[in-house]
Design a protein around this motif. Structure first.
Motif, PDB file in Angstrom:
ATOM      1  N   LEU A  63     -19.056   2.360  15.475  1.00 50.77           N
ATOM      2  CA  LEU A  63     -20.211   1.472  15.527  1.00 50.77           C
ATOM      3  C   LEU A  63     -20.270   0.636  14.252  1.00 50.77           C
ATOM      4  O   LEU A  63     -19.921   1.124  13.168  1.00 50.77           O
ATOM      5  CB  LEU A  63     -21.510   2.272  15.669  1.00 50.77           C
ATOM      6  N   SER A  64     -20.724  -0.584  14.403  1.00 45.11           N
ATOM      7  CA  SER A  64     -20.892  -1.468  13.251  1.00 45.11           C
ATOM      8  C   SER A  64     -22.307  -2.012  13.216  1.00 45.11           C
ATOM      9  O   SER A  64     -22.929  -2.199  14.266  1.00 45.11           O
ATOM     10  CB  SER A  64     -19.905  -2.631  13.323  1.00 45.11           C
ATOM     11  N   CYS A  65     -22.791  -2.263  12.032  1.00 44.34           N
ATOM     12  CA  CYS A  65     -24.122  -2.828  11.847  1.00 44.34           C
ATOM     13  C   CYS A  65     -24.007  -4.020  10.909  1.00 44.34           C
ATOM     14  O   CYS A  65     -23.637  -3.855   9.736  1.00 44.34           O
ATOM     15  CB  CYS A  65     -25.057  -1.777  11.272  1.00 44.34           C
ATOM     16  N   GLU A  66     -24.303  -5.185  11.436  1.00 46.61           N
ATOM     17  CA  GLU A  66     -24.295  -6.403  10.634  1.00 46.61           C
ATOM     18  C   GLU A  66     -25.718  -6.714  10.188  1.00 46.61           C
ATOM     19  O   GLU A  66     -26.657  -6.574  10.973  1.00 46.61           O
ATOM     20  CB  GLU A  66     -23.755  -7.574  11.463  1.00 46.61           C
ATOM     21  N   THR A  67     -25.867  -7.130   8.957  1.00 44.61           N
ATOM     22  CA  THR A  67     -27.199  -7.442   8.450  1.00 44.61           C
ATOM     23  C   THR A  67     -27.293  -8.924   8.086  1.00 44.61           C
ATOM     24  O   THR A  67     -26.291  -9.556   7.734  1.00 44.61           O
ATOM     25  CB  THR A  67     -27.535  -6.605   7.212  1.00 44.61           C
ATOM     26  N   SER A  68     -28.514  -9.439   8.168  1.00 41.36           N
ATOM     27  CA  SER A  68     -28.724 -10.847   7.827  1.00 41.36           C
ATOM     28  C   SER A  68     -28.870 -11.038   6.324  1.00 41.36           C
ATOM     29  O   SER A  68     -28.774 -12.149   5.823  1.00 41.36           O
ATOM     30  CB  SER A  68     -29.977 -11.381   8.535  1.00 41.36           C
ATOM     31  N   LEU A  87     -31.123   2.530   1.001  1.00 41.12           N
ATOM     32  CA  LEU A  87     -30.470   3.382   1.991  1.00 41.12           C
ATOM     33  C   LEU A  87     -30.098   2.560   3.214  1.00 41.12           C
ATOM     34  O   LEU A  87     -30.826   1.657   3.609  1.00 41.12           O
ATOM     35  CB  LEU A  87     -31.412   4.503   2.457  1.00 41.12           C
ATOM     36  N   MET A  88     -28.971   2.902   3.799  1.00 40.42           N
ATOM     37  CA  MET A  88     -28.603   2.414   5.118  1.00 40.42           C
ATOM     38  C   MET A  88     -28.373   3.659   5.969  1.00 40.42           C
ATOM     39  O   MET A  88     -27.785   4.630   5.496  1.00 40.42           O
ATOM     40  CB  MET A  88     -27.326   1.567   5.071  1.00 40.42           C
ATOM     41  N   SER A 131     -19.909   4.596   6.492  1.00 38.83           N
ATOM     42  CA  SER A 131     -19.330   3.858   5.376  1.00 38.83           C
ATOM     43  C   SER A 131     -20.011   2.489   5.289  1.00 38.83           C
ATOM     44  O   SER A 131     -20.639   2.041   6.245  1.00 38.83           O
ATOM     45  CB  SER A 131     -17.816   3.695   5.557  1.00 38.83           C
ATOM     46  N   ARG A 132     -19.855   1.860   4.138  1.00 38.04           N
ATOM     47  CA  ARG A 132     -20.469   0.559   3.956  1.00 38.04           C
ATOM     48  C   ARG A 132     -19.470  -0.406   3.355  1.00 38.04           C
ATOM     49  O   ARG A 132     -18.609  -0.003   2.570  1.00 38.04           O
ATOM     50  CB  ARG A 132     -21.713   0.655   3.077  1.00 38.04           C
ATOM     51  N   ASP A 133     -19.561  -1.657   3.732  1.00 36.09           N
ATOM     52  CA  ASP A 133     -18.729  -2.722   3.183  1.00 36.09           C
ATOM     53  C   ASP A 133     -19.688  -3.743   2.586  1.00 36.09           C
ATOM     54  O   ASP A 133     -20.244  -4.576   3.304  1.00 36.09           O
ATOM     55  CB  ASP A 133     -17.859  -3.339   4.284  1.00 36.09           C
ATOM     56  N   ASN A 134     -19.861  -3.685   1.292  1.00 40.12           N
ATOM     57  CA  ASN A 134     -20.834  -4.562   0.648  1.00 40.12           C
ATOM     58  C   ASN A 134     -20.437  -6.036   0.779  1.00 40.12           C
ATOM     59  O   ASN A 134     -21.304  -6.906   0.904  1.00 40.12           O
ATOM     60  CB  ASN A 134     -20.986  -4.192  -0.818  1.00 40.12           C
ATOM     61  N   ALA A 135     -19.153  -6.300   0.764  1.00 41.47           N
ATOM     62  CA  ALA A 135     -18.691  -7.690   0.850  1.00 41.47           C
ATOM     63  C   ALA A 135     -19.027  -8.308   2.204  1.00 41.47           C
ATOM     64  O   ALA A 135     -19.282  -9.511   2.300  1.00 41.47           O
ATOM     65  CB  ALA A 135     -17.191  -7.761   0.602  1.00 41.47           C
ATOM     66  N   LYS A 136     -19.042  -7.479   3.243  1.00 44.16           N
ATOM     67  CA  LYS A 136     -19.331  -7.968   4.586  1.00 44.16           C
ATOM     68  C   LYS A 136     -20.768  -7.696   5.005  1.00 44.16           C
ATOM     69  O   LYS A 136     -21.147  -8.029   6.128  1.00 44.16           O
ATOM     70  CB  LYS A 136     -18.370  -7.327   5.597  1.00 44.16           C
ATOM     71  N   ASN A 137     -21.536  -7.085   4.092  1.00 45.05           N
ATOM     72  CA  ASN A 137     -22.930  -6.727   4.431  1.00 45.05           C
ATOM     73  C   ASN A 137     -22.994  -5.948   5.739  1.00 45.05           C
ATOM     74  O   ASN A 137     -23.814  -6.273   6.633  1.00 45.05           O
ATOM     75  CB  ASN A 137     -23.804  -7.978   4.507  1.00 45.05           C
TER      76      ASN A 137
END
Length: 114
Positions: free
Chosen positions: A19-24, A32-33, A69-75
């Motif tokens: 699953l992926s979560c994209e943020t604006s 927290l995420m 996991s989180r990808d800060n560059a891709k938010n």
């Protein structure tokens, strides 16, 4: 901040989904995420959480099978789900927390067949 979850679907027991979560907005500003889920009309339960510093915690029922996991560059925040079980079936939601503010995203359906 808007959150959009994706990646749900139908999978057989023992299979995997990501699953992926994209943020604006930028997730760097979030304390927290997290991912939680609603199963068969029951109350939402925490699945996994990751802090701004990368610390993680998981619900007991998914420990050892799921990885957040989180990808800060891709938010974006992801949830790798392995060894799926029928009881993992439900709607999965991506959420964010900054201070006293909670941001709730729309869910994505995960169905695990036996």
């Amino acid at each position: 901040v808007q959150l959009q979850a994706s990646g749900g679907g139908l999978v057989q027991a023992g299979g995997s989904l990501r699953l992926s979560c994209e943020t604006s907005g930028t997730i760097l500003s979030m304390d927290l995420m997290s991912w939680d889920r609603q199963v068969s009309g029951n109350q939402r339960e925490l699945v996994a959480v990751i802090t701004s510093g990368g610390l993680t915690n998981y619900g007991d029922s998914v420990k050892g099978r799921f990885t957040i996991s989180r990808d800060n560059a891709k938010n974006s925040v992801s949830l790798q789900m392995n060894s799926l079980k029928p009881e993992d079936t439900g709607i999965y939601y991506c959420n964010a927390k900054r201070g006293a503010m909670n941001y709730l995203g729309k869910g994505t359906q995960v169905t695990v067949s036996s």
